[in-house]
Structure formats: structure tokens, C-alpha cells
Design an enzyme around this catalytic site. Structure first.
Site, PDB file in Angstrom:
ATOM      1  N   CYS A   1       3.764  54.146  28.881  1.00 40.46           N
ATOM      2  CA  CYS A   1       4.221  53.734  27.547  1.00 40.46           C
ATOM      3  C   CYS A   1       5.688  54.045  27.241  1.00 40.46           C
ATOM      4  CB  CYS A   1       3.359  54.430  26.519  1.00 40.46           C
ATOM      5  SG  CYS A   1       4.128  54.764  24.945  1.00 40.46           S
TER       6      CYS A   1
ATOM      7  N   LYS B   1       5.967  54.062  36.079  1.00 35.37           N
ATOM      8  CA  LYS B   1       7.026  54.830  36.737  1.00 35.37           C
ATOM      9  C   LYS B   1       6.952  56.301  36.363  1.00 35.37           C
ATOM     10  CE  LYS B   1      11.104  55.156  38.836  1.00 35.37           C
ATOM     11  NZ  LYS B   1      10.974  55.014  40.284  1.00 35.37           N
TER      12      LYS B   1
HETATM   13  N1  GLU Z   1      -3.989  55.740  24.482  1.00 36.96           N
HETATM   14  C1  GLU Z   1      -3.248  54.690  23.849  1.00 36.96           C
HETATM   15  C2  GLU Z   1      -3.813  53.313  24.185  1.00 36.96           C
HETATM   16  O1  GLU Z   1      -4.543  53.156  25.138  1.00 36.96           O
HETATM   17  C3  GLU Z   1      -1.772  54.766  24.145  1.00 36.96           C
HETATM   18  C4  GLU Z   1      -1.463  54.392  25.556  1.00 36.96           C
HETATM   19  C5  GLU Z   1       0.002  54.545  25.917  1.00 36.96           C
HETATM   20  O2  GLU Z   1       0.484  55.690  26.010  1.00 36.96           O
HETATM   21  O3  GLU Z   1       0.623  53.495  26.157  1.00 36.96           O
HETATM   22  O4  GLU Z   1      -3.518  52.398  23.488  1.00 36.96           O
END
Ligand code: GLU
Length: 613
Positions: A2, A608
Site C-alpha cells: 500500500c 516492493k
Molecule cells: N487491510 C486493508 C485492505 O485490505 C489495507 C491493505 C493495504 O495496506 O493496502 O484493504
């Protein structure tokens, strides 16, 4: 994993934010989205499951925006589950990096109290809890006020902006206490107020002529930032217009701004189609960057390695394999007792770890959750920790006793190429310094760089393209090496898997007759690492050739005698150095990806910077 970006600009900032989120793509993502406050003051979101193309993203003019690239952990990849998530009243939008570990428990309680979930994410739990906390804080304030004034009616609408911001900060700090796990959050309220909270995953605050920025790393807004600071776990930052407040342990603190050389963080493909090839070919210039070691800190590390009963080299994923090779180098060149531990297995080694040991933790991003957790444990066990990272301001640099940088510049491709050779080079320098032969290593590295600058050019790549013809349609590839080439073979197998999705597995050549040979059948490609004047690996070549394998020899020099058992020969550039031995498989992985139609910069499912466990 993310990527989060946010901007509170002095003027229209949508283009800067779109560009900034584009720079987060390298972390890996499966959907992306934005939240913004329009000029007419409404909070709007847009989400997409497409690949990120800046030129196709058209956002309305806005000064205050959030952006998010999601790497799904909870809930399928679809638009509903994509971020940002907006609370049912439309008061705020939220982007989240991490995993709410107590999500099941929180979700059941919220469902019992009547909340209806529309997504399958853990993030929606945070949305409801924040809305709940905001309501509770506001109500408590009104009750106190009503008590004081006996006029609950007028108490309702008379909060100042400053008070509203305080309520939100209080609600967020209460919310933080309810969440388990590593969860970094950024909220955008409909009045343009941004609140960020860091826990586990990184959040950098930046300032530039165009406004204030938040991002998962410094790359996002490098061209815009003049100075920045990294938030610590538990910190909350509040940004409204150009006012920034940092809250740590319920008190306002003055941020420690740092000037970073943002120019070196700019990256481009330099005319190449993919970052991966550009990053492989520029290793002639990134390897000698390791000679710029901070002298005092390095002396301290060398001294600790000499005195410590054991040097522990730590890493995750590709860095765990590099750690294996660095430990080999420290043992066999430095004459030191060195072991490698994959970060996720550190508990299994507890009985072997001494307080007087020294740890070298390796991570390109400096944010790898598994390595950070292992460092926390080693720290509790009382061990001194040095870290080797490529990204400035990363979390590891704040939790290690000694900090070293690879200075390779941004590595945009998901695969580690130039960062891997830089990490190995650091190990090589360390091993020689332990023996008192730093100047020998320095000479080797300068020579290596000179040789690579002539050999890592596109015109030398035809040979890789012809080898790829024999790998392209195969389901399995085996790589065999021994001694100094065992970890190199493992790194090579990982590169091939990651870039091309071909199943590649590396073994010690010694294991061949103990099992692996059962898998060798006609036309199976077997890649062998053959050291100069080595007879053993040539015997191995004969054994697999007898069973019909297509044999690809990676040799240390062109003079290695080729015989009828070898179908293709690749030569390690840089005179067969142990540091550049990783390059042939990097190039094979790249050309194999191209031949199989995979974008090597963004392989599926990979991130990454693995900031969740
Ligand atoms: N756990 C969240 C989701 O699955 C955030 C994931 C992330 O860090 O992109 O939407």
C-alpha cells in the site's frame, strides 16, 4: 505494499497528488483511489481497478487530497473494497495501510450494535470506530458545556474550528488504542482537515513551496519537498491549510525537520522500456557507491564484528538470500563466525543468540515488517543491531544502533537487482575490513565497476535472448550451485520466479543425487554455476545432460572449457566476481519476463516494500 499520499496545497494540487501516487506503484498494488474536497466544498472519492496511468486520471480541481494504492489483505480486489472508505455520513474519508489484527472481534461487536458493513475489509471497522469515537468525544464535550452553562441548546453549534480539530485528534488517539496490529491511517475531513496516524507502517511528512504533504515514503513528493520528517509509531499529525501540528503521547511536539538530497531520489527509465533493465545495467555505478561508508560508524561495526562471538545477518525474502551470501562472505573472506537468519524464523534461533553478538539487518526499503519485528526481538534480547537500507528516513534507521545506506537511488522495479548487489558489496567490504584489508576490497570494487561499465550495455545482451528461447515454455527450471554460488543460485531462482512466473528452484549441487535428479527429464533446463577450474560442476553437467537436460552454464570466465554437456554458456560480467554473479540470472529473468509477456516491473501479487506481516 500500500502507498499513501496526501496533500494540503496552497493551490490546486490534484496533479501533484496523481503524480505522487504514481510513484507509489513500485510498492505493488491491485487497486487505487483518491478522496478530495472540491472547490464547492464537497468530499468526493474515485476508485479504479485499472493499471495506473497518470494521463488517464482526471480529478476535479482541489487543494486537499488523499491517494491510496491498495494491496488487498482483507476482502477481494473490487471497487467496494478499494480505498478510500467514506463514513456513512460523508464526514470523512479514510485510507489505511496495514492489518487490523483484532478485526473479527471488533466487527462482531459493531455488527451487534447495528452497524451494517458494506465491504469485506478490515478498514471499514476503523471507519465505524472513528465515527463512534467522534460522536462520543463531541457528546462528552457538549455535556460538560451544558453543565457549565445550563444551556445545552446553544452548546450544540458553538464549537470553533480549533475545538473541532482537538475533538478529532482525541477521537483518533482513542481509536488507536482499540486497534491491534500495524495500522497507519490518514483521514480527510469534508472541511479539508487531514489527520494522519502512524503505527508500524511508514508515514513521512513533507513541506515544500506548494504546501504540506504526507506519504508512505519520500519518493512520492521528492520533487516538491524542501524538508521532511518521519513520524514515529503512535504519532498523530494534524494538517489544516498550512498549519501543521504533531502530537506525541498526547502532547504537542516540535517536528525535527530534515533536509534530504531530494534530487538523488528522482528516477527515470533513462530511455529503457522497463526500470528493471535500467536498474540492472546501472550496477556499474551503484556498486562503488558502497565505498562512501560513514567511517566512524563503519569502524564501530568492524570492531563489533571482530569482538562478537557471532555475527547474525538478518533479512526477509530476497534480502534473506542476500543475508545468506553475506554470511558466507563474512565466514569465508572475513574469517568470522557468521550465520544468516531469515527474519520470520528468528524465534527458532533464540537459544543461539548471545547478548554480545552483533546483528546486520538488511532491507532495501528499511520498512520490511518481518525484519523490523525480528529486530525488536533481538533488541529485547539485548543484541546490538546495525542496519543496511537504501531508503532514507526509513523505520529501521530509527530503530538500529548503527545505520548504513546503500545509496543506490530509488529502485522502482519490484525485484531487487541493484540493491542486492549493493548489499553484497557492503558485506564484501565488511569482510575485508575485518581482516584489515579494506584497501584490497576497495581496489576490487573499483576494478569491478570499470569492467561492468563496459560489459553492462545493451549490445552485450543478445546471448541472454537466445538462452531465453530454451526457458520460455518450460514449467520448471533448476539452478545448481555450491559454496560461494549456492546463495547466488537461490537469488537467481527467486528472480526468475518473480519476473516470469516460471517455477525455478535452486539447490546445492550436492543435493542432486539425493533427490533432485528424479526431476531431471528430457529438455528440463538446468542452470549451473561453474567456478573457474572446477571439475565437480562439470561432472554435475554431465550427470544432468545424460538425462536429457538443457544445460546452461554460468561461468566465471570465458576460458572455462565448454564441452558437449553444455548447451549454452553465460559469463559472469565483471571478471566473474562474487558480487556480480547475481547479474546473469537478473538478465535471464528480465528477458524471460519479456518473452512471456509479463511486465517485470510490476509482477502480480508482489509488493516492493512488505510492510505487513
Ligand atoms: N487491510 C486493508 C485492505 O485490505 C489495507 C491493505 C493495504 O495496506 O493496502 O484493504
Amino acid at each position: 505494499m500500500c502507498g499513501i499520499v496526501a496533500c494540503s496545497g496552497k493551490g490546486h494540487s490534484q496533479d501533484v497528488v496523481v503524480e505522487g501516487l504514481g510513484k507509489m506503484q513500485y510498492r505493488g498494488y491491485d487497486s487505487f483511489g483518491f478522496a478530495l474536497v472540491t472547490e464547492s466544498g464537497s468530499l468526493e472519492t474515485s476508485k479504479s481497478l485499472e493499471s495506473y496511468h497518470e494521463e488517464k486520471i482526471l480529478l476535479p480541481p482541489s487543494q486537499v487530497l488523499l491517494g491510496h494504492t491498495r494491496w488487498a489483505t482483507h476482502g477481494a480486489v473490487n471497487l467496494t473494497n478499494g480505498h478510500p472508505h467514506v463514513d456513512p455520513r460523508g464526514n470523512f474519508a479514510l485510507v489505511h495501510n496495514g492489518i487490523v489484527e483484532n478485526f473479527d472481534d471488533l466487527r462482531s461487536k459493531l455488527t451487534e450494535s447495528g452497524r451494517i458493513f458494506i465491504t469485506s475489509t478490515d478498514t471499514e471497522v476503523i471507519v465505524f470506530l472513528m465515527a463512534q469515537q467522534l460522536a462520543e468525544v463531541q457528546l462528552a464535550h457538549q455535556l460538560v458545556k451544558a453543565d457549565l452553562t445550563h444551556e445545552s441548546q446553544s452548546a450544540n453549534s458553538s464549537e470553533t474550528n480549533a475545538q473541532i480539530h482537538e475533538f478529532r485528534i482525541l477521537a483518533l488517539s482513542r481509536l488507536q488504542k482499540k486497534l491491534k496490529g500495524r495500522n497507519t491511517l490518514v483521514f480527510l475531513f469534508s472541511d479539508g482537515h487531514i489527520l494522519g496516524a502512524r503505527q508500524g507502517s511508514p508515514l513521512i511528512v513533507g513541506q515544500g513551496e506548494q504546501g504540506l504533504f504526507l506519504a508512505s515514503d519520500v519518493l512520492a513528493f521528492a520533487p516538491q519537498m524542501r524538508r521532511c520528517f518521519a513520524m514515529s509509531d503512535g504519532d498523530i499529525v494534524s494538517i489544516k491549510s498550512q498549519q501543521l501540528v504533531l502530537i506525541r503521547e498526547a502532547a504537542m511536539v516540535v517536528p525535527k525537520w530534515q533536509e534530504v538530497d531530494f534530487d538523488v531520489l528522482e528516477s527515470s527509465k533513462d530511455g529503457h522500456k522497463h526500470y528493471m533493465l535500467k536498474e540492472i545495467l546501472e550496477q556499474w555505478s551503484t556498486i562503488p557507491q558502497q565505498l562512501q561508508i560513514e567511517p566512524d560508524t563503519f569502524d564501530d561495526l568492524v570492531d563489533s564484528c571482530v569482538k562478537a562471538p557471532q555475527v547474525i545477518v538478518l533479512g526477509s525474502g530476497g534480502a534473506a538470500l542476500v543475508a545468506k551470501q553475506v554470511a558466507w562472505i563474512l565466514r569465508n573472506i572475513g574469517g568470522t563466525r557468521a550465520i544468516d537468519i531469515p527474519a520470520y524464523e528468528v524465534d527458532a534461533y533464540e537459544c543461539m543468540v548471545n547478548e554480545t553478538d552483533i546483528v546486520l539487518a538488511i532491507s532495501q526499503s528499511g520498512e520490511t515488517a518481518d525484519t523490523l519485528l525480528a529486530m525488536e526481538k533481538l533488541n529485547l534480547w539485548g543484541v546490538k543491531i546495525a542496519c543496511l537500507v537504501n531508503m532514507p528516513l526509513s523505520t529501521m534507521t530509527r530503530s538500529a544502533d548503527l545505520v548504513f545506506y546503500n545509496r543506490c537511488g530509488p529502485e522502482e522495479c519490484v525485484l531487487s537487482t541493484k540493491s542486492a548487489s549493493a548489499q553484497l558489496t557492503f558485506g564484501y567490504l565488511l569482510a575485508h575490513a575485518i581482516k584489515g584489508e579494506f584497501s584490497v576490497a576497495k581496489k576490487d570494487i573499483n576494478l569491478l565497476s570499470h569492467q561492468l561499465s563496459r560489459q553492462l550495455v545493451k549490445s552485450e545482451m543478445n546471448v541472454y535472448q537466445s538462452v531465453v528461447a530454451c526457458l520460455k515454455d518450460t514449467p520448471n527450471v533448476f539452478l545448481l550451485g555450491t559454496g560461494k554460488h549456492l546463495a547466488t543460485a537461490m537469488i537467481g531462482a527467486l528472480n526468475i520466479k518473480e519476473a516470469s512466473y516460471v517455477h525455478a528452484e535452486a539447490f546445492s549441487a550436492g543435493e542432486l543425487k539425493h533427490g533432485v535428479i528424479a526431476l531431471v527429464e528430457p529438455n528440463v533446463p538446468v542452470i549451473l554455476f561453474i567456478p573457474k577450474d572446477d571439475l565437480y560442476m562439470k561432472t554435475v553437467a554431465a550427470e544432468v545432460k545424460t538425462r536429457g537436460a538443457c544445460v546452461i552454464a554460468i561461468c566465471e570466465s570465458e576460458n572455462t572449457t565448454i564441452n558437449e554437456n553444455i548447451d549454452y554458456q553465460l559469463v559472469i560480467p565483471g571478471g566473474g566476481s562474487i558480487l556480480s554473479a547475481v547479474i546473469p540470472c537478473q538478465l535471464l529473468a528480465y528477458y524471460l519476463a519479456i518473452a512471456r509477456g509479463v511486465n517485470p516491473d510490476r509482477p502480480r501479487n508482489l509488493a516492493k516494500s512488505v510492510t505487513v506481516q
